[in-house]
Design a protein around this motif. Structure first.
Motif, PDB file in Angstrom:
ATOM      1  N   ARG A  48      15.855 -69.718  38.719  1.00 50.69           N
ATOM      2  CA  ARG A  48      16.053 -70.103  40.123  1.00 50.69           C
ATOM      3  C   ARG A  48      16.230 -71.615  40.248  1.00 50.69           C
ATOM      4  O   ARG A  48      17.074 -72.098  41.015  1.00 50.69           O
ATOM      5  N   GLN A  49      15.437 -72.374  39.478  1.00 47.97           N
ATOM      6  CA  GLN A  49      15.556 -73.831  39.515  1.00 47.97           C
ATOM      7  C   GLN A  49      16.910 -74.290  38.994  1.00 47.97           C
ATOM      8  O   GLN A  49      17.542 -75.179  39.578  1.00 47.97           O
TER       9      GLN A  49
ATOM     10  N   GLN B 269      19.533 -73.647  41.628  1.00 50.89           N
ATOM     11  CA  GLN B 269      19.422 -74.515  42.804  1.00 50.89           C
ATOM     12  C   GLN B 269      19.749 -75.967  42.476  1.00 50.89           C
ATOM     13  O   GLN B 269      20.436 -76.647  43.253  1.00 50.89           O
TER      14      GLN B 269
END
Length: 335
Positions: free
Chosen positions: A200-201, A204
């Motif tokens: 997810r990091q 993003q």
């Protein structure tokens, strides 16, 4: 900009078919028979930059064949394919510098040398400048918590440790697109969650496009807003995960705990055609609504409250795994 653009993408395999018996074996020496199997059947697939897409299907549905075409390992039989603006098979040398690949059951690290040396070899292969490599790797090592593993040979790592190193290896050259094939297979719950958080990091912070293939539906729920479902080489669903739940959630189940004892016969009489009932004991029942949405639940509560006190009521949602299983069992035509 689109990371993946495929139109009419098709892959066929020519398989040898042997004839029975000794006579058949001799005939096969002179005149072999073949049959053509279409593993991927004229699919259209578009993935925008920065998307995280789940690509799912049963064994033999054509997922792995699709991924091999998208990564340039296999050449399509027909169709048009562009990935990161390249033809993956014909422009392979330039193309592979723009993608990262993690296969849960295969390794891109060298088995008998230290993890650090594997990273250095990959840096040379991808021609990553020293300055960019140092700062980027420091970030990956910190987030994935693999600093203590760098001087160990890959063969001495546990599966969870190796998968964290595999993710770092796939991202050394900061690819625009990452293919993940069963990245959490065989891992415990804590390691799975750490890897999901890391992905997810990456998405993003760097806008990295991720195409995820997995049999673990919890991976899809944790990471993806869009799902592409494949069956017998064809796409049978391409859309949002939430829309899939709404379309295929089926009849709602409501668990009741009543304040007084009540008979199944009375519940059936009071509810009428609104719900079907399953009895657990004299006070605990499960109602399966025969109508969709909140209206059915409100109607049922209105019918019950004049007759019996309700101590507890809980709506049980259909899981995504149950929905996917139902689609493959019943067929998409029933949606």
């Amino acid at each position: 900009m689109r990371s993946i653009e495929a139109k009419g993408l098709t892959k066929e395999f020519k398989l040898y078919r042997s004839r029975p018996g000794l006579t058949g074996a001799f005939r096969d020496l002179l005149n072999r028979q073949y049959t053509t199997v279409r593993a991927v059947d004229a699919i259209d697939l578009s993935v925008d930059s920065g998307e995280v897409v789940g690509y799912i299907g049963e064994n033999g549905a054509g997922k792995s064949t699709t991924i091999k075409m998208l990564t340039g390992i296999l050449e399509p039989t027909s169709g048009v394919l562009k990935v990161n603006g390249f033809d993956p098979h014909r422009e392979r040398e330039s193309f592979v510098r723009t993608i990262g690949v993690v296969f849960g059951q295969r390794s891109q690290l060298w088995w008998d040398i230290a993890v650090r040396e594997s990273f250095r070899l990959l840096q040379k292969l991808y021609r990553v400048p020293e300055g960019a490599y140092g700062s980027h790797m420091d970030r990956l090592i910190e987030v994935l918590d693999i600093g203590s593993l760098l001087d160990q040979p890959v063969r001495k790592l546990s599966l969870g440790q190796r998968m964290r190193c595999e993710l770092a290896a796939a991202l050394i050259h900061q690819p625009r697109l990452v293919f993940l094939d069963e990245p959490t297979i065989g891992l415990d719950v804590l390691v799975k969650e750490n890897i999901r958080q890391f992905l997810r990091q990456v998405n993003q912070e760097y806008g990295t496009t991720i195409l995820l293939t997995t049999h673990d539906i919890s991976d899809i729920e944790a990471l993806c807003h869009r799902v592409v479902m494949l069956d017998r080489g064809r796409i049978i669903y391409d859309g949002g995960l939430e829309e899939l739940r709404q379309q295929w959630s089926g009849k709602a189940r409501i668990r009741f705990v009543f304040g007084d004892r009540v008979s199944l016969r009375n519940l059936q009489q009071w509810a009428g055609e609104v719900a079907d009932w399953h009895k657990e004991d004299d006070r605990r029942f499960i109602a399966q609504l025969n109508t969709m949405g909140e209206t059915g639940m409100s109607d049922l509560l209105n019918r019950l409250t004049p007759h019996v006190p309700i101590q507890e009521v809980r709506l049980e949602e259909t899981t995504t795994e149950e929905i996917v299983r139902r689609i493959y069992r019943e067929g998409i035509r029933h949606a």
